[in-house]
Design a protein around this motif. Structure first.
Motif, mmCIF file in Angstrom:
data_model
loop_
_atom_site.group_PDB
_atom_site.id
_atom_site.type_symbol
_atom_site.label_atom_id
_atom_site.label_comp_id
_atom_site.label_asym_id
_atom_site.label_seq_id
_atom_site.Cartn_x
_atom_site.Cartn_y
_atom_site.Cartn_z
ATOM 1 N N ASP A 280 66.859 -3.680 -29.624
ATOM 2 C CA ASP A 280 68.120 -2.891 -29.975
ATOM 3 C C ASP A 280 67.663 -1.517 -30.243
ATOM 4 O O ASP A 280 66.809 -1.130 -30.951
ATOM 5 N N GLN B 194 82.494 -11.330 -36.118
ATOM 6 C CA GLN B 194 82.537 -10.869 -34.792
ATOM 7 C C GLN B 194 83.907 -11.083 -34.397
ATOM 8 O O GLN B 194 84.415 -12.154 -34.220
ATOM 9 N N LEU C 264 68.132 -10.898 -36.869
ATOM 10 C CA LEU C 264 68.481 -10.985 -35.649
ATOM 11 C C LEU C 264 69.223 -9.465 -35.161
ATOM 12 O O LEU C 264 69.316 -8.963 -34.233
ATOM 13 N N TYR C 265 70.161 -9.227 -36.187
ATOM 14 C CA TYR C 265 70.762 -7.922 -36.029
ATOM 15 C C TYR C 265 70.650 -6.812 -36.658
ATOM 16 O O TYR C 265 70.905 -5.458 -36.548
ATOM 17 N N SER D 251 74.582 -13.265 -24.464
ATOM 18 C CA SER D 251 74.395 -12.134 -25.316
ATOM 19 C C SER D 251 75.787 -11.985 -25.984
ATOM 20 O O SER D 251 76.912 -12.229 -25.419
ATOM 21 N N THR D 252 75.821 -11.533 -27.445
ATOM 22 C CA THR D 252 77.118 -11.417 -28.123
ATOM 23 C C THR D 252 77.633 -10.072 -27.603
ATOM 24 O O THR D 252 78.781 -9.681 -28.272
ATOM 25 N N GLN E 109 68.119 -8.221 -23.908
ATOM 26 C CA GLN E 109 67.944 -9.709 -24.540
ATOM 27 C C GLN E 109 67.617 -10.379 -23.484
ATOM 28 O O GLN E 109 68.058 -10.403 -22.373
ATOM 29 N N THR F 117 77.837 -15.899 -32.495
ATOM 30 C CA THR F 117 77.437 -14.630 -33.523
ATOM 31 C C THR F 117 76.151 -15.357 -34.228
ATOM 32 O O THR F 117 75.261 -14.408 -34.615
ATOM 33 N N ARG G 155 73.251 -15.549 -31.556
ATOM 34 C CA ARG G 155 73.137 -14.445 -30.384
ATOM 35 C C ARG G 155 73.047 -15.216 -29.192
ATOM 36 O O ARG G 155 72.919 -14.673 -28.111
ATOM 37 N N THR G 156 73.135 -16.365 -29.254
ATOM 38 C CA THR G 156 73.253 -17.433 -28.025
ATOM 39 C C THR G 156 74.395 -18.386 -28.229
ATOM 40 O O THR G 156 74.804 -18.525 -29.204
ATOM 41 N N GLY H 128 80.587 -7.633 -29.531
ATOM 42 C CA GLY H 128 79.190 -7.230 -29.643
ATOM 43 C C GLY H 128 78.872 -5.788 -29.893
ATOM 44 O O GLY H 128 77.547 -5.377 -30.183
#
Length: 613
Positions: A330, A143, A132-133, A7-8, A314, A27, A30-31, A98
């Motif tokens: 999230d 990030q 993703l975010y 995870s970030t 995640q 970033t 996320r992997t 993160g």
């Protein structure tokens, strides 16, 4: 392509410096993905880069990077807005280890309040990442990873002391280390400067710029502290946490207030475990506090406190060789407390996302999708598709399409209006939505790397301020751009170059149709040159920017400019360095915000103790 899920929410657990691994970015997907293989345009700045460039602020470090345009209101510590790829200042998602940061009321991350000396690494990912975010990642994601210890390094102190023009003083002292299982870093620092006169207001111009005439130096002082620690068990289970706090006092020019006390705090925790060899679970929690108390000539006039609590779950599942499935949730809670009453002061957003990454021979594919439920604005679906092809010789061709959205901020919707002034908010604003298409080509060689990207981003219902500073939706905006970056060695010289071409246009068919969106520079370029000569090193950064406009009507044109920074360093003992930097060596006079000054020629001298690893 190698996928190692993490995870970030924090940097992957620190490892001994002797470990020989390819650079990894987290970033964009996320992997963990090798920098050589990432399909997204990414710029990475490391701790070594920060020490070499000797920036006095995060703003100075980011200036001139591909797609980055900054607008600063008068020097160190003054309000700064970042426009990534020509999108709005609220369209860049900023994470620290993160944890999402930024004022809940204004939607802005306070780049000027983030202490640069507490940063280990920065990843700037350009292009939409809402799939993703969630909200905010229309222009991209930045990030920031804070400094940390390294497993097995023992106790290692660090020290930096800097002095410079206009009374500038800055320092940092830290202690880091680690055992076979644990790592930690504890460091504190502070900054002081008399500053410059932030706003050059004069006779006959009181209703422009900062709307007042206060010809004085506007100082800045700040104190910061960081704690970052973690532990990894033999079975791979990992627990990590961090707290970064910055407390500052800033003076500026303004008609209603001209002093503020700020507190920026970010705290996060991460638990990662592997129920099976193919399945990694990451649980995260974090909080960002953004507090401000405002004064006019020492008299308290108001406050605004915002809080954002975040939780994440995640799951990264290896489906086979070169295939990874990511599933996650999230949950984000936003709250604002202020001396002025907002019609609404809290909201929640819950998002579920999925991503599939795969390699098939020379082809790479990334597919992602997300559904967000915003308590105010209902459901929003976003998605992205990216493809890459690896040619012989390290050449990588990429193509991608992605959608994104941004919900109006509390200030956009509810900021109180004052008697006798136009409305400063609109509760009927619509969320902004975008569609981005781009192509990229790049290569990573033994001593060189380069990348070129071209894109077109169409934004519906873009939120912008009119001539009365009232927010409203622009039915359509179109941003076209191209950017390039290159880095490597030329003989004894280390070279890094960046360039951006941008056309950020209002396309709503109204009176401002065809005009540029405010404060975005249409052209920019930067080159960093450094060379080591025994115990000495020398370097320079040359940055050039084209013109921009300060307003939606394009009446106030801010001219282009070029700045030159010079630097040198002497390693007079194995762990000790004496550094010198001459910023804006040509004493260039320029503006990035209408009527607001920028520092002229300034010299800095630094003593640095850096532990060897």
């Amino acid at each position: 392509m190698s996928f190692l899920a993490v995870s970030t929410a924090a940097v992957a657990a620190p490892t001994p410096a002797s470990t020989d691994l390819k650079p990894v970015v987290v970033t964009a997907t996320r992997t963990d993905v090798s920098l050589d293989d990432t399909l997204a345009p990414v710029t990475v700045l490391t701790r070594d880069d920060i020490a070499r460039l000797q920036p006095t602020s995060l703003v100075g470090l980011l200036e001139g990077l591909p797609g980055v345009s900054l607008a600063n209101s008068g020097g160190i510590g003054q309000q700064t807005s970042l426009f990534l790829r020509g999108t709005s200042s609220t369209h860049t998602l900023v994470l620290i280890d993160g944890v999402r940061i930024g004022s809940v009321s204004a939607g802005l991350a306070a780049f000027e309040q983030i202490p640069v000396d507490q940063i280990e690494r920065i990843e700037v990912v350009r292009g939409p990442r809402s799939s993703l975010y969630g909200a905010d990642a229309i222009g991209g994601v930045i990030q920031i990873f804070t400094r940390h210890g390294h497993a097995g390094e023992g106790i290692t102190p660090s020290l930096r002391l800097t002095g410079g023009g206009r009374g500038y003083r800055d320092g940092q002292v830290g202690l880091s280390g680690g055992t076979r299982h644990a790592w930690y870093n504890l460091s504190v620092g502070g900054t002081y400067t008399r500053g410059i006169n932030s706003c050059k207001q004069g006779a006959g111009t009181v209703f422009a710029g900062c709307f007042t005439n206060e010809p004085d130096a506007d100082g800045y002082r700040a104190w910061n502290g960081l704690l970052n620690a973690g532990y990894r068990w033999d079975d791979g289970t990992e627990l990590a946490g961090n707290v970064l706090r910055n407390k500052s006092y800033v003076e500026y020019d303004g008609s209603f207030q001209n002093q503020s006390r700020h507190v920026q705090q970010v705290a996060g925790a991460r638990l990662r475990l592997q129920p099976t060899a193919a399945w990694t679970v990451t649980l995260t929690a974090g909080q960002n506090l953004d507090k401000a108390s405002n004064y006019k000539d020492g008299t308290f006039v108001g406050y605004g406190d915002s809080r954002r609590n975040q939780f994440g779950w995640q799951n990264d599942i290896a489906l086979g060789h070169g295939q990874l499935l990511t599933l996650g949730l999230d949950d984000q809670h936003e709250h604002i407390d202020s001396d002025t009453a907002y019609l609404r002061s809290a909201r929640e957003d819950v998002g579920a996302y999925a991503q599939y990454q795969a390699s098939f021979g020379a082809n790479e594919v990334q597919i992602s999708g997300r559904r967000d439920h915003n308590q105010q604005f209902g459901n929003h679906n976003t998605g992205a598709l990216a493809w890459g092809y690896h040619f012989d010789g390290g050449l990588l061709l990429t193509a991608s399409y992605g959608t994104a959205f941004h919900a109006p901020t509390f200030n956009d919707l509810y900021y109180p209006s004052y008697p006798g002034f136009p409305p400063s908010a609109d509760p009927h604003l619509k969320p902004e939505q975008s569609r981005n298409l781009e192509l990229g080509l790049g290569a990573v060689r033994t001593h060189w790397h380069w990348r070129v990207d071209a894109y077109r981003n169409s934004i519906r219902d873009l939120i912008a301020l009119d001539s009365n500073f009232t927010p409203g939706n622009i039915s359509r905006a179109r941003i076209r751009g191209a950017e390039a970056q290159v880095g490597g060695d030329v003989g004894a010289w280390r070279v890094a170059g960046y360039a951006t071409w941008l056309q950020p246009e209002n396309r709503d068919g109204g009176p401002n149709d065809g005009h540029w969106l405010p404060r975005r520079a249409g052209r920019s370029a930067r080159i960093d040159l450094d060379r080591e000569i025994g115990a000495f090193s020398v370097g320079t950064t040359v940055s050039a920017y084209g013109h921009r406009y300060d307003d939606a009507a394009n009446l106030h044109r801010l001219g282009g400019y070029t700045t030159v920074d010079l630097r040198a360093s002497w390693q007079f003992r194995p762990r000790w360095q004496l550094q010198a930097r001459l910023a804006n060596a040509l004493n260039r006079d320029y503006e990035t915000v209408y009527y607001f000054n920028q520092p002229g020629r300034t010299a800095y001298l630094t003593l640095r103790y850096t532990p060897s690893r």
